[in-house]
Design an enzyme around this catalytic site. Sequence first.
Site, PDB file in Angstrom:
ATOM      1  N   TYR A 240       1.489  -1.374   0.073  1.00 36.77           N
ATOM      2  CA  TYR A 240      -0.248   0.288   0.196  1.00 36.77           C
ATOM      3  C   TYR A 240       0.999   1.055   0.177  1.00 36.77           C
ATOM      4  O   TYR A 240       0.656   2.532  -0.835  1.00 36.77           O
ATOM      5  CB  TYR A 240      -0.683   0.337   1.296  1.00 36.77           C
TER       6      TYR A 240
HETATM    7  N1  LIG Z   1      -9.136   7.435   5.792  1.00 30.38           N
HETATM    8  C1  LIG Z   1      -7.820   7.690   6.420  1.00 30.38           C
HETATM    9  O1  LIG Z   1      -7.767   8.050   7.677  1.00 30.38           O
HETATM   10  C2  LIG Z   1      -6.558   7.706   5.343  1.00 30.38           C
HETATM   11  C3  LIG Z   1      -7.241   7.897   4.163  1.00 30.38           C
HETATM   12  N2  LIG Z   1      -6.369   8.136   3.502  1.00 30.38           N
HETATM   13  C4  LIG Z   1      -6.490   8.477   1.679  1.00 30.38           C
HETATM   14  O2  LIG Z   1      -7.656   9.275   1.570  1.00 30.38           O
HETATM   15  C5  LIG Z   1      -8.312   8.065   0.640  1.00 30.38           C
HETATM   16  C6  LIG Z   1      -9.816   8.261   1.223  1.00 30.38           C
HETATM   17  O3  LIG Z   1      -9.742   7.163   2.381  1.00 30.38           O
HETATM   18  P1  LIG Z   1     -10.912   6.572   2.629  1.00 30.38           P
HETATM   19  O4  LIG Z   1     -12.177   8.076   3.090  1.00 30.38           O
HETATM   20  O5  LIG Z   1     -10.846   6.239   3.637  1.00 30.38           O
HETATM   21  O6  LIG Z   1     -10.983   5.547   1.427  1.00 30.38           O
HETATM   22  P2  LIG Z   1     -12.007   3.978   2.082  1.00 30.38           P
HETATM   23  O7  LIG Z   1     -11.301   2.947   2.468  1.00 30.38           O
HETATM   24  O8  LIG Z   1     -13.180   4.259   2.327  1.00 30.38           O
HETATM   25  O9  LIG Z   1     -11.549   4.057  -0.144  1.00 30.38           O
HETATM   26  C7  LIG Z   1     -12.592   4.424  -0.721  1.00 30.38           C
HETATM   27  C8  LIG Z   1     -13.322   4.016  -1.818  1.00 30.38           C
HETATM   28  O10 LIG Z   1     -12.216   3.406  -3.114  1.00 30.38           O
HETATM   29  C9  LIG Z   1     -13.365   2.799  -3.640  1.00 30.38           C
HETATM   30  N3  LIG Z   1     -12.003   0.864  -3.911  1.00 30.38           N
HETATM   31  C10 LIG Z   1     -11.277   0.253  -3.541  1.00 30.38           C
HETATM   32  N4  LIG Z   1     -10.798  -0.885  -4.121  1.00 30.38           N
HETATM   33  C11 LIG Z   1     -11.002   0.087  -5.969  1.00 30.38           C
HETATM   34  C12 LIG Z   1     -11.142  -0.461  -6.510  1.00 30.38           C
HETATM   35  N5  LIG Z   1     -10.236  -1.612  -6.820  1.00 30.38           N
HETATM   36  N6  LIG Z   1     -11.645   0.206  -8.210  1.00 30.38           N
HETATM   37  C13 LIG Z   1     -12.206   0.958  -7.644  1.00 30.38           C
HETATM   38  N7  LIG Z   1     -12.514   1.385  -6.538  1.00 30.38           N
HETATM   39  C14 LIG Z   1     -11.656   0.874  -5.737  1.00 30.38           C
HETATM   40  C15 LIG Z   1     -13.941   1.751  -3.077  1.00 30.38           C
HETATM   41  O11 LIG Z   1     -15.394   1.548  -3.494  1.00 30.38           O
HETATM   42  P3  LIG Z   1     -16.152   0.254  -2.812  1.00 30.38           P
HETATM   43  O12 LIG Z   1     -16.447   0.649  -1.587  1.00 30.38           O
HETATM   44  O13 LIG Z   1     -17.857   1.488  -3.979  1.00 30.38           O
HETATM   45  O14 LIG Z   1     -16.080  -0.996  -2.854  1.00 30.38           O
HETATM   46  C16 LIG Z   1     -14.577   3.063  -1.877  1.00 30.38           C
HETATM   47  O15 LIG Z   1     -15.351   3.340  -1.619  1.00 30.38           O
HETATM   48  C17 LIG Z   1      -7.940   6.933   0.236  1.00 30.38           C
HETATM   49  O16 LIG Z   1      -6.592   7.285  -0.980  1.00 30.38           O
HETATM   50  C18 LIG Z   1      -6.409   6.387   1.540  1.00 30.38           C
HETATM   51  O17 LIG Z   1      -6.013   6.099   1.048  1.00 30.38           O
HETATM   52  C19 LIG Z   1      -4.470   8.429   3.893  1.00 30.38           C
HETATM   53  C20 LIG Z   1      -4.430   8.702   4.739  1.00 30.38           C
HETATM   54  C21 LIG Z   1      -5.269   8.134   6.169  1.00 30.38           C
HETATM   55  N1  LIG Z   2      -8.323   3.368   1.651  1.00 35.11           N
HETATM   56  C1  LIG Z   2      -7.732   3.756   2.863  1.00 35.11           C
HETATM   57  N2  LIG Z   2      -7.137   3.948   2.803  1.00 35.11           N
HETATM   58  C2  LIG Z   2      -6.078   4.222   4.175  1.00 35.11           C
HETATM   59  C3  LIG Z   2      -7.826   4.227   5.004  1.00 35.11           C
HETATM   60  C4  LIG Z   2      -8.642   3.776   4.774  1.00 35.11           C
HETATM   61  O1  LIG Z   2      -9.496   3.641   5.605  1.00 35.11           O
HETATM   62  N3  LIG Z   2      -8.954   3.434   3.765  1.00 35.11           N
HETATM   63  N4  LIG Z   2      -7.088   4.629   6.659  1.00 35.11           N
HETATM   64  C5  LIG Z   2      -5.814   4.223   7.456  1.00 35.11           C
HETATM   65  C6  LIG Z   2      -5.329   4.602   8.642  1.00 35.11           C
HETATM   66  O2  LIG Z   2      -6.226   5.770   8.830  1.00 35.11           O
HETATM   67  C7  LIG Z   2      -4.241   5.038   8.504  1.00 35.11           C
HETATM   68  O3  LIG Z   2      -3.506   6.374   8.507  1.00 35.11           O
HETATM   69  C8  LIG Z   2      -3.356   4.930   9.901  1.00 35.11           C
HETATM   70  O4  LIG Z   2      -3.136   4.747  10.380  1.00 35.11           O
HETATM   71  C9  LIG Z   2      -4.184   4.892   6.374  1.00 35.11           C
HETATM   72  N5  LIG Z   2      -4.941   4.757   4.518  1.00 35.11           N
END
Ligand SMILES: NC(=O)C1=CN([C@@H]2O[C@H](COP(=O)(O)OP(=O)(O)OC[C@H]3O[C@@H](n4cnc5c(N)ncnc54)[C@H](OP(=O)(O)O)[C@@H]3O)[C@@H](O)[C@H]2O)C=CC1
Ligand SMILES: Nc1nc2c(c(=O)[nH]1)N=C([C@H](O)[C@@H](O)CO)CN2
Length: 237
Positions: free
Chosen positions: A149
């Site tokens: 990742y």
């Molecule tokens: N949440 C956090 O604390 C953090 C988030 N981030 C980054 O911020 C962004 C948003 O995070 P967050 O809201 O938690 O994200 P999520 O984990 O909720 O993922 C967002 C969406 O990505 C879609 N997805 C995953 N794999 C695929 C695929 N192969 N093809 C198409 N769609 C796909 C999923 O769709 P579906 O549900 O319809 O399957 C999901 O709804 C991400 O890029 C994440 O890496 C970074 C650090 C921390």
């Molecule tokens: N696609 C996602 N990316 C990440 C998620 C998640 O929920 N969906 N969550 C994290 C965590 O919050 C991480 O930052 C905890 O240390 C990271 N990326």
Amino acid sequence: MSSAPILITGGAQRLGRHCAERLIDDGHPVIISYRRERPELEALREKGIVTLAADFSSEAGILDFIARLKATTPALRAIVHNASDWAPDSRGDDAGASFERLFRVHMQAPYLINLHAQALLEAGDEPLADIVHMTDYVAVKGSKKHAAYAATKAGLDNLTLSFAAMYAPRIQVNAIAPAMIMLNEGDDEAYAEKARAKSAMQMIPGPGVIYESLRYLLDNRFVTGVTLPVDGGRHLR
Ligand SMILES: NC(=O)C1=CN([C@@H]2O[C@H](COP(=O)(O)OP(=O)(O)OC[C@H]3O[C@@H](n4cnc5c(N)ncnc54)[C@H](OP(=O)(O)O)[C@@H]3O)[C@@H](O)[C@H]2O)C=CC1
Ligand SMILES: Nc1nc2c(c(=O)[nH]1)N=C([C@H](O)[C@@H](O)CO)CN2
């Protein structure tokens, strides 16, 4: 206010959904991609958000989404590459397939969409357009449990530099690098406490800080090729 929509990939839940709802409330047309149909999508559609199915786990799936995106709109104000899979590393036979899946959603999909959607961004009715890559604090730090990742997010971060140079001055290309913005289902208080302690600000802020960062990039006309850390000062701990 631009009439060209803003595309948020993976916008059906959590951070992407929050930004989609804030943008449509601010008067921006919005398109989101989603992978799994679910009841929550109806609420987004009722708000006027256009929803396009997308599975970025194969090149064919990415190209199929791009074709349907082009058939849906003649222009785009911005693209937010938010779709992501926070999959832990596998030590089993599926380790390679898992790495490939993360490469496709975090790198190949943004790369191909950026290449194919350049004309859509240049057709917008505003003088400038934006691409925003959602990366992660671990892109510069690595991760013992999410190495694939972190590596594919690092690749996405690097694509920010290349596309910013390629697309200037018409299109700005930047990244937002969050850390622990919101908990996941099943995260207990012990996990939350540990997570809060990881940043100098000692909090789990929720998705509003991501929308504020996105707004800054969309509203600023002199920022490109940068990665905006939104991590509460993780580097200070
Ligand atoms: N949440 C956090 O604390 C953090 C988030 N981030 C980054 O911020 C962004 C948003 O995070 P967050 O809201 O938690 O994200 P999520 O984990 O909720 O993922 C967002 C969406 O990505 C879609 N997805 C995953 N794999 C695929 C695929 N192969 N093809 C198409 N769609 C796909 C999923 O769709 P579906 O549900 O319809 O399957 C999901 O709804 C991400 O890029 C994440 O890496 C970074 C650090 C921390
Ligand atoms: N696609 C996602 N990316 C990440 C998620 C998640 O929920 N969906 N969550 C994290 C965590 O919050 C991480 O930052 C905890 O240390 C990271 N990326």
